[in-house]
Scaffold this active site. Structure first.
Site, PDB file in Angstrom:
ATOM      1  N   ASP A 131     -51.020 -13.509  13.008  1.00  0.00           N
ATOM      2  CA  ASP A 131     -50.898 -14.526  11.958  1.00  0.00           C
ATOM      3  C   ASP A 131     -49.746 -15.470  12.266  1.00  0.00           C
ATOM      4  OD1 ASP A 131     -53.039 -13.705  10.458  1.00  0.00           O
ATOM      5  OD2 ASP A 131     -51.916 -13.608   8.577  1.00  0.00           O
ATOM      6  N   TYR A 168     -53.091   1.803   9.397  1.00  0.00           N
ATOM      7  CA  TYR A 168     -54.121   1.355   8.458  1.00  0.00           C
ATOM      8  C   TYR A 168     -55.192   2.424   8.223  1.00  0.00           C
ATOM      9  CZ  TYR A 168     -52.294  -3.411   8.828  1.00  0.00           C
ATOM     10  OH  TYR A 168     -51.501  -4.527   8.791  1.00  0.00           O
ATOM     11  N   ASP A 190     -39.949  -6.664  17.001  1.00  0.00           N
ATOM     12  CA  ASP A 190     -39.042  -7.616  16.331  1.00  0.00           C
ATOM     13  C   ASP A 190     -38.669  -8.750  17.282  1.00  0.00           C
ATOM     14  OD1 ASP A 190     -37.881  -5.528  17.720  1.00  0.00           O
ATOM     15  OD2 ASP A 190     -36.106  -5.382  16.460  1.00  0.00           O
ATOM     16  N   LYS A 244     -42.594  -0.585  19.255  1.00  0.00           N
ATOM     17  CA  LYS A 244     -41.270  -0.355  18.680  1.00  0.00           C
ATOM     18  C   LYS A 244     -40.807   1.017  19.177  1.00  0.00           C
ATOM     19  CE  LYS A 244     -37.990  -1.550  15.688  1.00  0.00           C
ATOM     20  NZ  LYS A 244     -37.021  -2.606  15.986  1.00  0.00           N
ATOM     21  N   ASP A 303     -51.595  -7.417  13.552  1.00  0.00           N
ATOM     22  CA  ASP A 303     -51.969  -8.130  12.336  1.00  0.00           C
ATOM     23  C   ASP A 303     -50.918  -9.196  12.040  1.00  0.00           C
ATOM     24  OD1 ASP A 303     -53.082  -8.825   9.930  1.00  0.00           O
ATOM     25  OD2 ASP A 303     -52.767  -6.909   8.942  1.00  0.00           O
TER      26      ASP A 303
END
Ligand code: NAD
Length: 353
Positions: A248, A138, A220, A188, A244
């Site tokens: 959620d 980001y 994942d 990851k 993020d």
């Protein structure tokens, strides 16, 4: 206790007004709390042409903690990127160096039916996601959209320094020590070098916390495990973009986005506290929003910034009580419960306190 109050846009002013009622009640009981309001997001743009006006940033810097409603709205979607409300939020996090974002996902037994998952999968859920907030893809440079070989190319940079990883890992281990002493680091590392470094640095920090059981999981798999068996987790620590998305996802485990608070902390526990939801333009101005996430954010402020566990618990218990009493805003309402407005919910919490 100096609190900068930034209501923001949409339902922001309505939900923050309910949290202010809670602060007023605490003041009546003798707590010395000073509050001052300022504009952020679209409101900042309207007032000063900037989603994070200088005066707002100054107030936030001078305060011990910041309470924020939400930012954004369709009327701002066509502004240039640097002027958009969300930029105000990203900038205040960066300017205050709020690198650790804490998001609990907790399910009140009475709301187990509000989750889209089976009650037996989510009942009793109590997990906390620690998301790194000021680094990663980001913020990484270079970034942009440009023409290469006659076609447009979009690019961003995923980057973490070892010190950025280490400081958020320390926060996560510290919190795990106060909870169930289990920490899962999510990355990851099978594909990304940035994640490989993340995993190695978290493992180094783990040596300082021998009592905490550390595990690693690919993002994942973590996304899958969160809906398969979320109760296996206690504390999760992860980078900005993975956090993020996972936070959620975790929010849906507990039924409503209107119930979930968050804290963003710097190295000295100064914090910005806000509900995880957005400005909900679809219900703004109609006294319909659920203010509990904002009120629970205030409880987190007393716990993490002011170190006042008793007041934090008092607010948390008042919220538990109104839920047990059957008060529900529209987003969590089910047959047989008392449907209340945003302001009635605020009054009910104060009464329960
Ligand atoms: P949203 O969270 O605002 O709303 C999603 C859905 O949840 C809507 O149907 C909304 O009515 C409902 N909802 C959200 N909060 C609620 C509450 N307290 N009580 C009852 N219902 C609630 O997300 P969105 O619709 O994707 O975004 C709307 C605006 O908010 C956009 O401008 C977006 O950029 C912004 N946004 C801001 C933040 C923030 O301020 N931290 C976070 C996410 C989105």
């Amino acid at each position: 206790m100096k609190i900068a109050v930034l209501p923001g846009d949409g339902i922001g002013p309505e939900i923050v007004a309910q949290a202010m009622k809670v602060l007023d009640a605490l003041r009546r009981d003798g707590l010395k709390i000073e509050t001052e309001q300022a504009a952020i997001g679209g409101a900042g743009y309207d007032a000063a042409g900037d989603p994070l006006p200088e005066a707002t940033l100054g107030l936030a810097r001078a305060a011990d903690a910041v309470l924020l409603g939400a930012v954004g709205g369709p009327q701002y979607d066509r502004l240039e990127r640097p002027l958009r409300p969300e930029r105000g939020l990203l900038r205040i996090r960066k300017e205050l160096n709020l690198f650790a974002n804490l998001r609990p996902a907790l399910l009140y037994p009475e709301l187990a039916g509000a989750s889209t998952l089976k009650p037996e999968v989510v009942a009793g859920l109590d997990i906390l996601i620690v998301r790194e907030l000021t680094g990663d893809v980001y913020f990484g440079q270079p970034r942009g959209i440009e023409v290469r070989n006659g076609e447009r190319v979009g690019f961003n940079t995923m980057i973490y320094t070892e010190s950025e990883i280490r400081r958020v890992a320390h926060v996560a281990f510290g919190i795990a020590m106060k909870r169930g002493k289990k920490l899962c680091s999510v990355e990851k590392a099978n594909v990304l070098e940035c994640s490989e470094l993340w995993r190695d640095v978290v493992a180094e920090v783990a040596r300082d916390y021998p009592e905490v059981e550390l595990s690693s999981m690919y993002v994942d798999n973590a996304a899958m495990q969160l809906v398969r068996n979320p109760k296996q987790f206690d504390v999760i620590v992860t980078g900005n973009i993975f956090g993020d998305i996972l936070s959620d996802e975790a929010s849906m485990l507990s039924g409503s986005i209107g119930m979930l608070p968050s804290a963003s902390l710097d190295a000295r526990n100064k914090g910005l506290y806000e509900p995880i939801h957005g400005s909900a333009p679809d219900i703004a101005g109609r006294d319909l929003a659920n203010p509990l996430a904002t009120i629970l954010s205030l409880a987190m402020m007393f716990k993490y910034t002011f170190g006042d566990e008793a007041t934090a618990e008092r607010i948390d218990n008042a919220v538990k009580k109104v839920i047990a009493q059957g008060y529900r805003t529209g987003d969590i309402w089910t047959e047989g419960c008392k449907r209340v407005s945003c302001s009635q919910m605020g009054d009910a919490v104060v009464a329960a306190m």
